[in-house]
Design a protein around this motif. Structure first.
Motif, PDB file in Angstrom:
ATOM      1  N   PHE A   9      20.763  -9.875 -15.379  1.00  0.00           N
ATOM      2  CA  PHE A   9      20.194  -9.478 -13.186  1.00  0.00           C
ATOM      3  C   PHE A   9      20.545  -8.141 -13.421  1.00  0.00           C
ATOM      4  CE2 PHE A   9      21.517 -14.023 -13.086  1.00  0.00           C
ATOM      5  CZ  PHE A   9      19.353 -14.537 -12.908  1.00  0.00           C
ATOM      6  N   ILE A  10      21.396  -7.735 -14.415  1.00  0.00           N
ATOM      7  CA  ILE A  10      21.635  -5.585 -13.951  1.00  0.00           C
ATOM      8  C   ILE A  10      20.427  -4.825 -14.178  1.00  0.00           C
ATOM      9  CG2 ILE A  10      23.186  -3.990 -15.541  1.00  0.00           C
ATOM     10  CD1 ILE A  10      25.018  -6.472 -15.698  1.00  0.00           C
ATOM     11  N   ILE A  11      19.906  -5.552 -15.229  1.00  0.00           N
ATOM     12  CA  ILE A  11      18.529  -4.742 -15.774  1.00  0.00           C
ATOM     13  C   ILE A  11      17.425  -4.792 -15.102  1.00  0.00           C
ATOM     14  CG2 ILE A  11      16.969  -4.525 -17.171  1.00  0.00           C
ATOM     15  CD1 ILE A  11      19.636  -3.844 -18.292  1.00  0.00           C
ATOM     16  N   ILE A  12      17.548  -5.751 -14.062  1.00  0.00           N
ATOM     17  CA  ILE A  12      16.278  -6.158 -13.022  1.00  0.00           C
ATOM     18  C   ILE A  12      16.839  -5.317 -12.324  1.00  0.00           C
ATOM     19  CG2 ILE A  12      16.064  -7.412 -11.588  1.00  0.00           C
ATOM     20  CD1 ILE A  12      16.099 -10.086 -14.131  1.00  0.00           C
ATOM     21  N   ASP A  13      18.043  -5.438 -10.926  1.00  0.00           N
ATOM     22  CA  ASP A  13      18.651  -4.333 -10.227  1.00  0.00           C
ATOM     23  C   ASP A  13      18.108  -2.773 -10.517  1.00  0.00           C
ATOM     24  OD1 ASP A  13      18.843  -6.784  -9.239  1.00  0.00           O
ATOM     25  OD2 ASP A  13      21.243  -6.454  -9.437  1.00  0.00           O
ATOM     26  N   TRP A  14      18.385  -2.598 -12.052  1.00  0.00           N
ATOM     27  CA  TRP A  14      18.218  -0.946 -12.645  1.00  0.00           C
ATOM     28  C   TRP A  14      16.744  -0.710 -12.048  1.00  0.00           C
ATOM     29  CZ3 TRP A  14      15.090   0.878 -15.912  1.00  0.00           C
ATOM     30  CH2 TRP A  14      15.744   2.412 -15.798  1.00  0.00           C
ATOM     31  N   TYR A  15      15.775  -1.862 -12.845  1.00  0.00           N
ATOM     32  CA  TYR A  15      14.490  -1.367 -12.520  1.00  0.00           C
ATOM     33  C   TYR A  15      14.273  -1.805 -11.098  1.00  0.00           C
ATOM     34  CZ  TYR A  15      12.324  -1.750 -17.081  1.00  0.00           C
ATOM     35  OH  TYR A  15      12.316  -1.433 -18.368  1.00  0.00           O
ATOM     36  N   LYS A  17      15.590  -0.334  -8.452  1.00  0.00           N
ATOM     37  CA  LYS A  17      16.210   0.911  -8.397  1.00  0.00           C
ATOM     38  C   LYS A  17      15.572   2.050  -8.366  1.00  0.00           C
ATOM     39  CE  LYS A  17      20.374   0.322  -7.972  1.00  0.00           C
ATOM     40  NZ  LYS A  17      22.025   0.382  -8.258  1.00  0.00           N
ATOM     41  N   MET A  18      15.088   1.577  -9.991  1.00  0.00           N
ATOM     42  CA  MET A  18      14.631   3.330  -9.950  1.00  0.00           C
ATOM     43  C   MET A  18      13.346   2.942 -10.601  1.00  0.00           C
ATOM     44  SD  MET A  18      17.215   5.282 -10.400  1.00  0.00           S
ATOM     45  CE  MET A  18      17.148   6.055 -11.500  1.00  0.00           C
ATOM     46  N   ILE A  19      12.468   2.150 -11.017  1.00  0.00           N
ATOM     47  CA  ILE A  19      11.051   2.249 -11.069  1.00  0.00           C
ATOM     48  C   ILE A  19      10.382   1.906 -10.045  1.00  0.00           C
ATOM     49  CG2 ILE A  19       9.163   1.070 -12.756  1.00  0.00           C
ATOM     50  CD1 ILE A  19      11.863   2.790 -14.119  1.00  0.00           C
ATOM     51  N   ARG A  20      10.774   0.507  -9.718  1.00  0.00           N
ATOM     52  CA  ARG A  20       9.500  -0.701  -8.307  1.00  0.00           C
ATOM     53  C   ARG A  20      10.285  -1.135  -7.567  1.00  0.00           C
ATOM     54  NH1 ARG A  20       4.359  -2.793 -10.776  1.00  0.00           N
ATOM     55  NH2 ARG A  20       4.059  -2.937  -8.527  1.00  0.00           N
ATOM     56  N   ASP A  21      10.369  -0.905  -6.005  1.00  0.00           N
ATOM     57  CA  ASP A  21      11.224  -1.081  -5.573  1.00  0.00           C
ATOM     58  C   ASP A  21      11.020  -2.736  -5.043  1.00  0.00           C
ATOM     59  OD1 ASP A  21       9.082  -1.547  -3.814  1.00  0.00           O
ATOM     60  OD2 ASP A  21       9.590   0.295  -2.004  1.00  0.00           O
ATOM     61  N   ASP A  22       9.618  -3.158  -5.888  1.00  0.00           N
ATOM     62  CA  ASP A  22       9.600  -4.835  -5.928  1.00  0.00           C
ATOM     63  C   ASP A  22       9.743  -5.393  -7.205  1.00  0.00           C
ATOM     64  OD1 ASP A  22       7.262  -3.409  -6.983  1.00  0.00           O
ATOM     65  OD2 ASP A  22       5.431  -4.059  -5.705  1.00  0.00           O
ATOM     66  N   TYR A  23      10.273  -4.528  -8.045  1.00  0.00           N
ATOM     67  CA  TYR A  23      10.451  -5.029  -9.586  1.00  0.00           C
ATOM     68  C   TYR A  23      10.966  -6.702  -9.333  1.00  0.00           C
ATOM     69  CZ  TYR A  23      10.890  -5.896 -14.791  1.00  0.00           C
ATOM     70  OH  TYR A  23      10.955  -6.308 -15.316  1.00  0.00           O
ATOM     71  N   GLY A  24      12.264  -7.449  -7.911  1.00  0.00           N
ATOM     72  CA  GLY A  24      12.794  -8.127  -8.513  1.00  0.00           C
ATOM     73  C   GLY A  24      12.510  -9.545  -7.829  1.00  0.00           C
ATOM     74  N   LYS A  25      11.204  -8.899  -7.217  1.00  0.00           N
ATOM     75  CA  LYS A  25       9.856  -9.489  -6.741  1.00  0.00           C
ATOM     76  C   LYS A  25       8.758 -10.192  -7.755  1.00  0.00           C
ATOM     77  CE  LYS A  25      10.299  -8.456  -1.880  1.00  0.00           C
ATOM     78  NZ  LYS A  25       9.414  -7.765  -1.188  1.00  0.00           N
ATOM     79  N   ILE A  26       8.712  -9.028  -8.214  1.00  0.00           N
ATOM     80  CA  ILE A  26       8.020  -9.267  -9.768  1.00  0.00           C
ATOM     81  C   ILE A  26       8.821 -10.234 -11.385  1.00  0.00           C
ATOM     82  CG2 ILE A  26       6.139  -8.128 -11.879  1.00  0.00           C
ATOM     83  CD1 ILE A  26       6.349  -5.848  -9.786  1.00  0.00           C
ATOM     84  N   LYS A  28      11.218 -12.990 -10.442  1.00  0.00           N
ATOM     85  CA  LYS A  28      10.821 -13.834  -9.981  1.00  0.00           C
ATOM     86  C   LYS A  28       9.963 -14.738  -9.862  1.00  0.00           C
ATOM     87  CE  LYS A  28      14.941 -13.255  -6.768  1.00  0.00           C
ATOM     88  NZ  LYS A  28      15.056 -12.915  -6.259  1.00  0.00           N
ATOM     89  N   ALA A  29       8.816 -13.739 -10.172  1.00  0.00           N
ATOM     90  CA  ALA A  29       7.465 -14.536 -10.122  1.00  0.00           C
ATOM     91  C   ALA A  29       6.480 -14.703 -11.472  1.00  0.00           C
ATOM     92  CB  ALA A  29       6.231 -13.603  -9.387  1.00  0.00           C
ATOM     93  N   ASN A  30       8.083 -14.173 -12.187  1.00  0.00           N
ATOM     94  CA  ASN A  30       6.773 -14.217 -13.724  1.00  0.00           C
ATOM     95  C   ASN A  30       7.979 -15.359 -14.559  1.00  0.00           C
ATOM     96  OD1 ASN A  30       4.968 -12.178 -14.059  1.00  0.00           O
ATOM     97  ND2 ASN A  30       5.699 -10.958 -14.123  1.00  0.00           N
ATOM     98  N   TRP A  31       8.926 -15.117 -14.261  1.00  0.00           N
ATOM     99  CA  TRP A  31       9.740 -15.690 -15.215  1.00  0.00           C
ATOM    100  C   TRP A  31      10.846 -16.632 -14.177  1.00  0.00           C
ATOM    101  CZ3 TRP A  31      11.577 -10.016 -15.952  1.00  0.00           C
ATOM    102  CH2 TRP A  31      10.587  -9.697 -16.660  1.00  0.00           C
ATOM    103  N   PRO A  32      10.125 -17.413 -13.265  1.00  0.00           N
ATOM    104  CA  PRO A  32      10.909 -18.396 -12.756  1.00  0.00           C
ATOM    105  C   PRO A  32      11.402 -18.998 -13.453  1.00  0.00           C
ATOM    106  CG  PRO A  32       8.827 -19.449 -13.066  1.00  0.00           C
ATOM    107  CD  PRO A  32       8.796 -18.084 -12.815  1.00  0.00           C
TER     108      PRO A  32
END
Length: 57
Positions: A9-15, A17-26, A28-32
């Motif tokens: 979860f920490i890594i997902i939050d970092w991505y 913020k730093m890479i794409r602001d919709d990475y958390g949604k991606i 959740k869609a890829n790894w439900p």
């Protein structure tokens, strides 16, 4: 095992913020199943876990 998934979860939050602001949604869609597993077993981020310094700069 809980810390492993919690650190994810920490890594997902970092991505998010730093890479794409919709990475958390991606994520959740890829790894439900991952998110359902964590929800089922109450797995959360551990505040003691920190990203490597190079990722914090």
């Amino acid at each position: 095992m809980r810390r492993f998934f919690g650190y994810g979860f920490i890594i997902i939050d970092w991505y998010d913020k730093m890479i794409r602001d919709d990475y958390g949604k991606i994520a959740k869609a890829n790894w439900p199943n991952n998110f359902e597993f964590c929800k089922k077993y109450g797995i959360q981020k551990n505040p003691d876990d920190k990203l490597p310094k190079i990722m914090q700069d």
